[in-house]
Scaffold this motif. Structure first.
Motif, PDB file in Angstrom:
ATOM      1  N   ALA A   1      87.258  94.780  16.666  1.00  0.00           N
ATOM      2  CA  ALA A   1      86.183  94.656  15.679  1.00  0.00           C
ATOM      3  C   ALA A   1      84.862  95.062  16.315  1.00  0.00           C
ATOM      4  O   ALA A   1      84.599  94.766  17.483  1.00  0.00           O
ATOM      5  N   VAL A   2      84.037  95.733  15.521  1.00  0.00           N
ATOM      6  CA  VAL A   2      82.751  96.212  16.015  1.00  0.00           C
ATOM      7  C   VAL A   2      81.736  96.172  14.879  1.00  0.00           C
ATOM      8  O   VAL A   2      82.098  96.246  13.699  1.00  0.00           O
ATOM      9  N   ILE A   3      80.458  96.037  15.239  1.00  0.00           N
ATOM     10  CA  ILE A   3      79.359  96.082  14.279  1.00  0.00           C
ATOM     11  C   ILE A   3      78.443  97.249  14.630  1.00  0.00           C
ATOM     12  O   ILE A   3      78.157  97.486  15.807  1.00  0.00           O
ATOM     13  N   ASP A   4      78.007  97.951  13.601  1.00  0.00           N
ATOM     14  CA  ASP A   4      76.946  98.956  13.716  1.00  0.00           C
ATOM     15  C   ASP A   4      75.798  98.435  12.869  1.00  0.00           C
ATOM     16  O   ASP A   4      75.913  98.370  11.638  1.00  0.00           O
ATOM     17  N   SER A   5      74.704  98.025  13.509  1.00  0.00           N
ATOM     18  CA  SER A   5      73.651  97.289  12.805  1.00  0.00           C
ATOM     19  C   SER A   5      72.296  97.948  12.985  1.00  0.00           C
ATOM     20  O   SER A   5      71.977  98.460  14.059  1.00  0.00           O
ATOM     21  N   VAL A   6      71.503  97.933  11.902  1.00  0.00           N
ATOM     22  CA  VAL A   6      70.143  98.462  11.926  1.00  0.00           C
ATOM     23  C   VAL A   6      69.166  97.319  11.666  1.00  0.00           C
ATOM     24  O   VAL A   6      69.353  96.531  10.731  1.00  0.00           O
ATOM     25  N   HIS A   7      68.131  97.250  12.513  1.00  0.00           N
ATOM     26  CA  HIS A   7      67.033  96.290  12.326  1.00  0.00           C
ATOM     27  C   HIS A   7      65.810  97.071  11.866  1.00  0.00           C
ATOM     28  O   HIS A   7      65.102  97.660  12.684  1.00  0.00           O
ATOM     29  N   PRO A   8      65.538  97.095  10.568  1.00  0.00           N
ATOM     30  CA  PRO A   8      64.445  97.943  10.081  1.00  0.00           C
ATOM     31  C   PRO A   8      63.050  97.431  10.389  1.00  0.00           C
ATOM     32  O   PRO A   8      62.084  98.110  10.085  1.00  0.00           O
ATOM     33  N   GLU A   9      62.930  96.225  10.979  1.00  0.00           N
ATOM     34  CA  GLU A   9      61.604  95.658  11.225  1.00  0.00           C
ATOM     35  C   GLU A   9      61.377  95.342  12.698  1.00  0.00           C
ATOM     36  O   GLU A   9      60.523  94.522  13.022  1.00  0.00           O
ATOM     37  N   GLU A  10      62.099  95.971  13.601  1.00  0.00           N
ATOM     38  CA  GLU A  10      62.114  95.495  14.977  1.00  0.00           C
ATOM     39  C   GLU A  10      60.735  95.421  15.616  1.00  0.00           C
ATOM     40  O   GLU A  10      60.340  94.391  16.150  1.00  0.00           O
ATOM     41  N   SER A  11      59.973  96.498  15.583  1.00  0.00           N
ATOM     42  CA  SER A  11      58.655  96.473  16.198  1.00  0.00           C
ATOM     43  C   SER A  11      57.723  95.526  15.453  1.00  0.00           C
ATOM     44  O   SER A  11      56.901  94.829  16.057  1.00  0.00           O
ATOM     45  N   ILE A  12      57.846  95.497  14.120  1.00  0.00           N
ATOM     46  CA  ILE A  12      57.008  94.608  13.320  1.00  0.00           C
ATOM     47  C   ILE A  12      57.298  93.153  13.677  1.00  0.00           C
ATOM     48  O   ILE A  12      56.390  92.326  13.815  1.00  0.00           O
ATOM     49  N   GLU A  13      58.584  92.825  13.830  1.00  0.00           N
ATOM     50  CA  GLU A  13      58.952  91.470  14.226  1.00  0.00           C
ATOM     51  C   GLU A  13      58.285  91.074  15.532  1.00  0.00           C
ATOM     52  O   GLU A  13      57.753  89.978  15.679  1.00  0.00           O
ATOM     53  N   THR A  14      58.344  91.972  16.493  1.00  0.00           N
ATOM     54  CA  THR A  14      57.799  91.671  17.813  1.00  0.00           C
ATOM     55  C   THR A  14      56.311  91.385  17.726  1.00  0.00           C
ATOM     56  O   THR A  14      55.802  90.444  18.338  1.00  0.00           O
ATOM     57  N   LEU A  15      55.592  92.173  16.933  1.00  0.00           N
ATOM     58  CA  LEU A  15      54.167  91.944  16.758  1.00  0.00           C
ATOM     59  C   LEU A  15      53.909  90.669  15.972  1.00  0.00           C
ATOM     60  O   LEU A  15      53.048  89.857  16.326  1.00  0.00           O
ATOM     61  N   ARG A  16      54.661  90.460  14.881  1.00  0.00           N
ATOM     62  CA  ARG A  16      54.442  89.307  14.009  1.00  0.00           C
ATOM     63  C   ARG A  16      54.705  87.995  14.747  1.00  0.00           C
ATOM     64  O   ARG A  16      53.970  87.015  14.605  1.00  0.00           O
ATOM     65  N   GLU A  17      55.788  87.970  15.523  1.00  0.00           N
ATOM     66  CA  GLU A  17      56.159  86.740  16.205  1.00  0.00           C
ATOM     67  C   GLU A  17      55.483  86.596  17.573  1.00  0.00           C
ATOM     68  O   GLU A  17      55.634  85.566  18.227  1.00  0.00           O
ATOM     69  N   GLY A  18      54.767  87.604  18.013  1.00  0.00           N
ATOM     70  CA  GLY A  18      54.082  87.525  19.296  1.00  0.00           C
ATOM     71  C   GLY A  18      55.022  87.576  20.480  1.00  0.00           C
ATOM     72  O   GLY A  18      54.738  87.005  21.535  1.00  0.00           O
ATOM     73  N   MET A  19      56.163  88.250  20.330  1.00  0.00           N
ATOM     74  CA  MET A  19      57.150  88.297  21.407  1.00  0.00           C
ATOM     75  C   MET A  19      56.686  89.242  22.504  1.00  0.00           C
ATOM     76  O   MET A  19      55.974  90.198  22.277  1.00  0.00           O
ATOM     77  N   SER A  20      57.137  88.959  23.731  1.00  0.00           N
ATOM     78  CA  SER A  20      56.673  89.724  24.880  1.00  0.00           C
ATOM     79  C   SER A  20      57.518  90.959  25.143  1.00  0.00           C
ATOM     80  O   SER A  20      57.185  91.767  25.997  1.00  0.00           O
ATOM     81  N   GLY A  21      58.628  91.131  24.433  1.00  0.00           N
ATOM     82  CA  GLY A  21      59.467  92.298  24.661  1.00  0.00           C
ATOM     83  C   GLY A  21      60.555  92.405  23.622  1.00  0.00           C
ATOM     84  O   GLY A  21      60.728  91.512  22.791  1.00  0.00           O
ATOM     85  N   TYR A  22      61.310  93.501  23.667  1.00  0.00           N
ATOM     86  CA  TYR A  22      62.379  93.721  22.701  1.00  0.00           C
ATOM     87  C   TYR A  22      63.656  93.035  23.183  1.00  0.00           C
ATOM     88  O   TYR A  22      64.564  93.674  23.714  1.00  0.00           O
ATOM     89  N   ARG A  23      63.722  91.743  23.027  1.00  0.00           N
ATOM     90  CA  ARG A  23      64.944  91.005  23.327  1.00  0.00           C
ATOM     91  C   ARG A  23      65.503  90.533  22.002  1.00  0.00           C
ATOM     92  O   ARG A  23      64.920  89.682  21.329  1.00  0.00           O
ATOM     93  N   MET A  24      66.630  91.075  21.613  1.00  0.00           N
ATOM     94  CA  MET A  24      67.146  90.847  20.269  1.00  0.00           C
ATOM     95  C   MET A  24      67.450  89.383  20.007  1.00  0.00           C
ATOM     96  O   MET A  24      67.270  88.887  18.903  1.00  0.00           O
ATOM     97  N   MET A  25      67.926  88.663  21.030  1.00  0.00           N
ATOM     98  CA  MET A  25      68.229  87.248  20.827  1.00  0.00           C
ATOM     99  C   MET A  25      66.969  86.445  20.521  1.00  0.00           C
ATOM    100  O   MET A  25      67.038  85.375  19.920  1.00  0.00           O
ATOM    101  N   ALA A  26      65.808  86.927  20.931  1.00  0.00           N
ATOM    102  CA  ALA A  26      64.566  86.220  20.656  1.00  0.00           C
ATOM    103  C   ALA A  26      64.164  86.309  19.198  1.00  0.00           C
ATOM    104  O   ALA A  26      63.231  85.640  18.766  1.00  0.00           O
ATOM    105  N   GLN A  27      64.862  87.129  18.416  1.00  0.00           N
ATOM    106  CA  GLN A  27      64.606  87.204  16.986  1.00  0.00           C
ATOM    107  C   GLN A  27      65.616  86.385  16.192  1.00  0.00           C
ATOM    108  O   GLN A  27      65.717  86.508  14.975  1.00  0.00           O
TER     109      GLN A  27
END
Length: 256
Positions: free
Chosen positions: A204-230
């Motif tokens: 089993a495999v997933i192919d997933s798109v996050h259409p808000e990735e950079s926006i999320e990072t800015l909105r939540e004040g995250m320090s980097g692109y760590r997917m688990m932090a979202q």
């Protein structure tokens, strides 16, 4: 901090926290997930597709082990509760989305189920299964199953059971849909809507798109692109495979 009833503003108390827990007693989904059956394939074709995509994830993780990503550089080989992940296409300025592949863990083999959770941004997920493998998709809200995009053999199995691991005296319904072997199914996950994936079987495999990735990072004040932090979890601990590996609940079988 919001509790699932708002669709704007900050969702996390600590944006960089990779194991933040939301009180499941108070969470209410702001919408519903939508699932679209796409196509069913011959077993050998399905296995070839799943193996090829999972192979990219495994190769990325092998590279990460032998040549770790330097500090301050985007780490593309990451881990989720459901499986190993490879960020195939990272976001860049002017394109606020990323794409990742996930090689599912076999729930029955590990004897651990992933936890119910939600994200600070919306997701588009394509789940693909090979032979002798199913994926149990779950949510605290009923899952809308759309008409199949092509010929499809029979309806998807759906049922409701009790969410495991809730505080003493707390009951939450869990709504489940089973992705059968050798199938592609798309799922649209609105921001803040609960969901849970557990694969039973090795392919089993997933192919997933996050259409808000950079926006999320800015909105939540995250320090980097760590997917688990979202990710925000709705349980403190993982539960054993018996709570997610079964494919039907005869006591309360229904279609949504």
């Amino acid at each position: 901090m919001t509790h699932g009833t708002e669709t704007t503003g900050r969702m996390k108390q600590s944006p960089d926290h990779e194991d933040e827990i939301l009180d499941v007693r108070r969470h209410q989904d702001p919408g519903r997930n939508r699932l679209t059956p796409v196509v069913q394939l011959p077993p050998d074709v399905a296995l070839s597709v799943v193996d090829a995509l999972a192979g990219l994830v495994r190769a990325a993780h092998h590279t990460e082990q032998t040549h770790p990503t330097p500090a301050g550089v985007l780490k593309q080989a990451q881990e989720f509760e459901e499986g190993d992940v490879f960020m195939l296409e990272p976001p860049f300025e002017g394109f606020f989305a990323d794409r990742y592949l996930m090689d599912f863990y076999d729930t029955s083999e590990r004897d651990i189920c992933s936890r119910m959770h939600l994200h600070t941004g919306l997701r588009f997920v394509r789940m693909m299964t090979g032979p002798e493998t199913t994926i149990r998709v779950s949510s605290l809200s009923p899952i809308t199953v759309r008409p199949a995009a092509a010929n499809w053999t029979g309806p998807l199995r759906a049922f409701t059971d009790a969410l495991p691991g809730t505080p003493t005296g707390v009951h939450r319904d869990r709504h489940n849909v089973i992705v059968p072997p050798n199938s592609w199914v798309d799922m649209q996950i609105p921001r803040g809507v609960s969901h849970q994936f557990n694969a039973v079987g090795p392919n089993a495999v997933i192919d997933s798109v996050h259409p808000e990735e950079s926006i999320e990072t800015l909105r939540e004040g995250m320090s980097g692109y760590r997917m688990m932090a979202q990710t925000i979890f709705l349980a403190k601990d993982k539960s054993p495979a018996t709570t997610c590996a079964n494919l039907t609940d005869p006591s309360s079988s229904t279609r949504h």
